[in-house]
Design an enzyme around this catalytic site. Structure first.
Site, PDB file in Angstrom:
ATOM      1  N   TYR A 280       0.885  -1.315  -0.161  1.00  0.00           N
ATOM      2  CA  TYR A 280       0.032  -0.134   0.000  1.00  0.00           C
ATOM      3  C   TYR A 280       0.777   1.136   0.071  1.00  0.00           C
ATOM      4  O   TYR A 280       0.388   2.307  -0.366  1.00  0.00           O
ATOM      5  CB  TYR A 280      -1.004  -0.110   1.224  1.00  0.00           C
ATOM      6  CG  TYR A 280      -0.820   0.809   2.318  1.00  0.00           C
ATOM      7  CD1 TYR A 280       0.266   0.045   3.331  1.00  0.00           C
ATOM      8  CD2 TYR A 280      -1.129   1.812   2.564  1.00  0.00           C
ATOM      9  CE1 TYR A 280       0.565   0.895   4.576  1.00  0.00           C
ATOM     10  CE2 TYR A 280      -0.814   2.492   3.808  1.00  0.00           C
ATOM     11  CZ  TYR A 280       0.167   1.799   4.975  1.00  0.00           C
ATOM     12  OH  TYR A 280       0.407   2.527   5.800  1.00  0.00           O
ATOM     13  N   LYS A 281       1.961   1.463   0.435  1.00  0.00           N
ATOM     14  CA  LYS A 281       2.997   2.396  -0.037  1.00  0.00           C
ATOM     15  C   LYS A 281       4.408   2.140  -0.463  1.00  0.00           C
ATOM     16  O   LYS A 281       4.363   2.142  -1.815  1.00  0.00           O
ATOM     17  CB  LYS A 281       3.142   3.314   1.328  1.00  0.00           C
ATOM     18  CG  LYS A 281       3.386   2.709   2.481  1.00  0.00           C
ATOM     19  CD  LYS A 281       3.351   3.748   3.832  1.00  0.00           C
ATOM     20  CE  LYS A 281       4.313   3.563   4.709  1.00  0.00           C
ATOM     21  NZ  LYS A 281       4.270   4.460   5.914  1.00  0.00           N
ATOM     22  N   TYR A 312      -7.542  -5.756   9.362  1.00  0.00           N
ATOM     23  CA  TYR A 312      -7.377  -6.256  10.951  1.00  0.00           C
ATOM     24  C   TYR A 312      -7.968  -7.399  11.206  1.00  0.00           C
ATOM     25  O   TYR A 312      -8.099  -7.693  12.397  1.00  0.00           O
ATOM     26  CB  TYR A 312      -7.938  -4.911  11.643  1.00  0.00           C
ATOM     27  CG  TYR A 312      -7.262  -3.730  11.656  1.00  0.00           C
ATOM     28  CD1 TYR A 312      -6.547  -2.899  10.501  1.00  0.00           C
ATOM     29  CD2 TYR A 312      -6.995  -2.936  12.946  1.00  0.00           C
ATOM     30  CE1 TYR A 312      -6.067  -1.898  10.558  1.00  0.00           C
ATOM     31  CE2 TYR A 312      -6.063  -1.921  12.807  1.00  0.00           C
ATOM     32  CZ  TYR A 312      -5.761  -1.325  11.730  1.00  0.00           C
ATOM     33  OH  TYR A 312      -4.887  -0.048  11.651  1.00  0.00           O
ATOM     34  N   HIS A 326      -7.007   4.657  15.999  1.00  0.00           N
ATOM     35  CA  HIS A 326      -6.318   5.176  14.627  1.00  0.00           C
ATOM     36  C   HIS A 326      -6.310   6.535  14.510  1.00  0.00           C
ATOM     37  O   HIS A 326      -7.336   7.004  15.197  1.00  0.00           O
ATOM     38  CB  HIS A 326      -7.096   4.439  13.436  1.00  0.00           C
ATOM     39  CG  HIS A 326      -6.222   4.077  12.447  1.00  0.00           C
ATOM     40  ND1 HIS A 326      -6.247   5.241  11.297  1.00  0.00           N
ATOM     41  CD2 HIS A 326      -5.534   3.031  11.749  1.00  0.00           C
ATOM     42  CE1 HIS A 326      -5.488   4.775  10.305  1.00  0.00           C
ATOM     43  NE2 HIS A 326      -5.165   3.529  10.649  1.00  0.00           N
ATOM     44  N   ASP A 329      -7.342  10.060   9.730  1.00  0.00           N
ATOM     45  CA  ASP A 329      -6.997  10.096   8.229  1.00  0.00           C
ATOM     46  C   ASP A 329      -7.754   9.042   7.448  1.00  0.00           C
ATOM     47  O   ASP A 329      -8.022   9.407   6.133  1.00  0.00           O
ATOM     48  CB  ASP A 329      -5.529  10.270   7.986  1.00  0.00           C
ATOM     49  CG  ASP A 329      -4.800   9.014   8.811  1.00  0.00           C
ATOM     50  OD1 ASP A 329      -5.075   8.632   9.809  1.00  0.00           O
ATOM     51  OD2 ASP A 329      -3.814   8.627   7.709  1.00  0.00           O
ATOM     52  N   ASP A 441      16.786  -2.774 -32.047  1.00  0.00           N
ATOM     53  CA  ASP A 441      17.226  -3.426 -30.636  1.00  0.00           C
ATOM     54  C   ASP A 441      18.182  -4.547 -30.971  1.00  0.00           C
ATOM     55  O   ASP A 441      17.893  -5.684 -30.920  1.00  0.00           O
ATOM     56  CB  ASP A 441      15.804  -3.965 -29.987  1.00  0.00           C
ATOM     57  CG  ASP A 441      15.970  -4.684 -28.751  1.00  0.00           C
ATOM     58  OD1 ASP A 441      16.981  -4.436 -28.185  1.00  0.00           O
ATOM     59  OD2 ASP A 441      15.080  -5.377 -28.367  1.00  0.00           O
TER      60      ASP A 441
END
Ligand code: SPV
Ligand code: MG
Length: 669
Positions: A280-281, A312, A326, A329, A441
């Site tokens: 997720y990040k 969770y 939490h 946000d 190429d």
């Protein structure tokens, strides 16, 4: 802000419990008394000044406060006639020390941390009331009108709520009440409650009712109250509170939310797995095992556990926390589905979600920016591919052939199922790098130029790089290439087992292509591995047997030989639309080798989804040329439209607005 605690009284209803000390020193648990708990809460709230009115056993009380060694400055004010007056007179005695915002509490009051937090967070003067508890027969009730406390006393039942003497009083409001207290005492009314003076003000002290519902906020008047409050405290303290963290750096913002969560019960911290963070990040800088250690070493954290998924669910079902904490946000944006699932699970057993305002402090944004800058550094970037492979099992790479396409690979994110999906790595394709330069190429674009492309990309991105090394060239040259790539921060080079004039594999047997011998190619791999200086750099052997129609056996024999020669991964290629020969290869290879990563470039066989590839044992999926193939027709179309119309107006509709393109790449500052 000062705290004012009223402790002059006799506490006569406590029986023997107050025969040797004032009521506030009554033990409410093995570790604390009413007073030590209040003082600890005051310390944690950051209040330093405490005024305590004393009377009964004042010497014992003063010594006790000092023995607690708390970082508080005490002012003790003795009510000399405590046995003949009520606490209105104690306040009167202390009046010269009370010229500030005040948090006022009776000395026999026990309240849970959340109550105190809410009182202190109130922007207006307030008194704690409960709209859910029954009205007590003999204790304080507050008459509340339009949210304001207008009367307080034991005698009010109409429009009343159960109330406790825990107040936050802003200086000006307090001054109004204190003046009235002074007036009362100076006219001899010293045997009444301070609230009798308040009641004459008819709401002019501006005290709002702060409804704390069923949270613990009770006075202890007798041994029965003591038993009830002690039992409730025990229950509160054994409550499980759950939080999950993905961060690899702990800053003040995290500590502050952890401290708040700790006050709600026993805090269990879930540490999100590397795979879940990467999904997720970005790949965390610090692996989950070390992130666990960081949290285990924070004082007061009850337990640290793994959380393997963004969801969770597993941990909520296992630990059944009463409270999940939490930042607020996640109430909007891509994490919303995760939050919805949490609230849904908590609702099944009566748990609750507590959200604190997300810290948007610029210094934390700066830490994040610095972390991102570190991620771009060669030593940090290089090792991340291996770690991601270990953590995720399957990773994806998208082709980038210049800074702009690098940025697209870096930044494109799709939000799905509460997660953020993005490419894990970048592929620097020989086909696209050559095409971008208008060249075929055929290893015509030399390494110096190819390295320049890498640098254009590394300057503006952080993701790991897989480099298409064509045939690797002569072994004597390849060893230099390996070290140069390591210095540039590249994570993996893929070289193909061809020799002579290389042509793109997707020509297949339509053009003449020669496969290298197993011996030669193995020697090249071996030399490359020997030359490399960093332990994380990977050399992947690409097998062209299926492309050149040499059969499955040849492909497998080569794969095992190249692994034997030191290859860190193998790439098997095919130009068929049907993925079955690739699937067959993977199955047969995995019968003997369970661990060596398998790399695929599914340009032709593009029907299989990433999850299916993962299930059958593949590890790296490279989207080798899609960005280049997307841009070429768009550019051709724009050029044609302008030529057809002799102006640019008509093609505007298919273009990115000019204002967007000039803002797309912000200047670094
Ligand atoms: C490239 O992208 O340059 C490759 C992959 O080598 S392929 O074009 O499929 O041969
Ligand atoms: Mg290539």
């Amino acid at each position: 802000m000062k705290a004012l605690i009223l402790n002059s009284g006799l506490g006569s209803r406590m029986g023997v419990l107050t025969s040797e000390h004032p009521k506030c020193m009554t033990e409410i648990s093995a570790q604390e008394t009413i007073l030590s708990r209040q003082l600890q809460q005051i310390v944690e709230a950051g209040i330093e000044e405490v005024v305590i009115t004393t009377g009964y056993y004042d010497g014992v009380l003063v010594n006790y406060c000092r023995s607690l060694c708390l970082p508080l400055h005490f002012t003790f004010v003795k009510n000399p006639i405590y046995d003949k007056t009520n606490y209105i007179y104690s306040i009167y005695c202390a009046r010269e020390y009370l010229d500030d915002d005040i948090v006022l509490m009776h000395g026999d009051l026990v309240f849970e941390n959340e109550v105190f937090d809410r009182v202190l967070a109130s922007p207006v003067s307030c008194m704690t009331v409960s709209s859910t508890l029954p009205l007590p027969e003999k204790d304080f009730k507050a008459v509340v009108k339009d949210g304001m406390v207008v009367k307080v006393g034991v005698e009010f039942f109409t429009d009343a709520m159960e109330a406790q003497a825990l107040y936050k009083l802003l200086k000006d409001d307090w001054r109004v009440w204190l003046d009235k207290i002074v007036e009362f005492c100076e006219s001899g009314k010293t045997k009444v409650y301070a609230e009798n003076a308040l009641n004459e003000l008819d709401g002019a002290a501006g005290i709002h009712a702060l409804d704390v519902g069923n949270l613990l906020c009770s006075e202890i008047d007798n041994p029965e109250d003591l038993a009830v409050v002690s039992a409730k405290l025990k229950e509160i303290e054994s409550r499980i509170v759950y939080m999950c963290f993905a961060t690899d750096i702990i800053h003040g913002g995290h500590i502050s939310i952890i401290k708040k969560a700790q006050k709600l019960g026993r805090l269990i911290i879930g540490v999100l797995s590397d795979e879940a963070v990467a999904s997720y990040k970005r790949m965390p800088l610090v692996p989950a095992s070390e992130r666990r250690l960081m949290f285990e070493n924070i004082a007061g954290v009850y337990k640290v556990v793994d959380q393997d998924t963004l969801s969770y669910r597993a941990n909520l079902e296992k630990y059944r926390p009463s409270i999940v904490v939490h930042g607020d946000d996640w109430a909007t944006g891509f994490q919303r589905p995760i939050r919805d699932e949490v609230t849904e699970i908590l609702a099944t057993y009566g748990g609750k979600l507590v959200e604190y305002p997300y810290s948007s402090d610029t210094k934390y944004a700066e830490i994040d920016a610095r972390t991102r800058a570190d991620l771009a550094m060669p030593d940090i970037r290089r090792g991340r591919l291996r770690r991601m492979l270990d953590a995720k099992g399957l990773i994806t790479a998208m082709e980038a052939h210049d800074g702009l396409t690098g940025l697209i690979v870096e930044k494109t994110v799709v939000y799905q199922d509460g997660g953020a999906h993005q490419f894990d790595a970048m592929w620097i394709s020989s086909l696209c790098d050559s095409t971008a330069k208008g060249k075929p190429d055929i290893e015509l674009v030399d390494m110096t130029s190819r390295f320049r492309t890498i640098e254009d990309i590394t300057e503006v991105t952080t993701k790991p790089i897989i480099f298409d090394g064509d045939t690797g060239g002569k072994t004597e040259h390849f060893v230099y290439t390996v070290r140069s790539l390591e210095r540039l921060g590249v994570s993996m080079v893929i070289i193909e087992d061809k020799t002579g004039l290389k042509k793109n594999s997707l020509f297949g047997t339509e053009v003449e292509q020669t496969q290298d011998s197993i011996e030669n190619f193995s020697a090249k791999i071996h030399a490359g591995k020997k030359a490399q200086r960093t332990k994380e750099f990977m050399i992947c052997a690409r097998i062209e047997s299926l492309i050149l129609e040499r059969g499955m056996e040849d492909a497998l024999t080569r794969a095992f030989a190249f692994v034997e020669a030191g290859a860190d991964a193998i790439m098997i290629h095919s130009r068929k639309k049907d993925p079955s020969e690739i699937l067959e290869f993977i199955a047969k290879f995995r019968e003997k080798d369970k661990t060596t990563p398998i790399v695929l470039v599914p340009t032709s066989f593009n029907t299989v989804k990433e999850e299916e590839w993962k299930e059958c044992g593949a590890n790296v999926i490279i989207y080798a040329n899609q960005l280049m193939r997307a841009e070429v027709p768009a550019m051709q179309k724009a050029a044609e439209m302008i030529l057809q119309n002799h102006r640019a107006k008509e093609c505007d509709a298919m273009l990115m607005p000019f204002k967007d393109i000039i803002r797309m790449i912000p200047a670094e500052n």
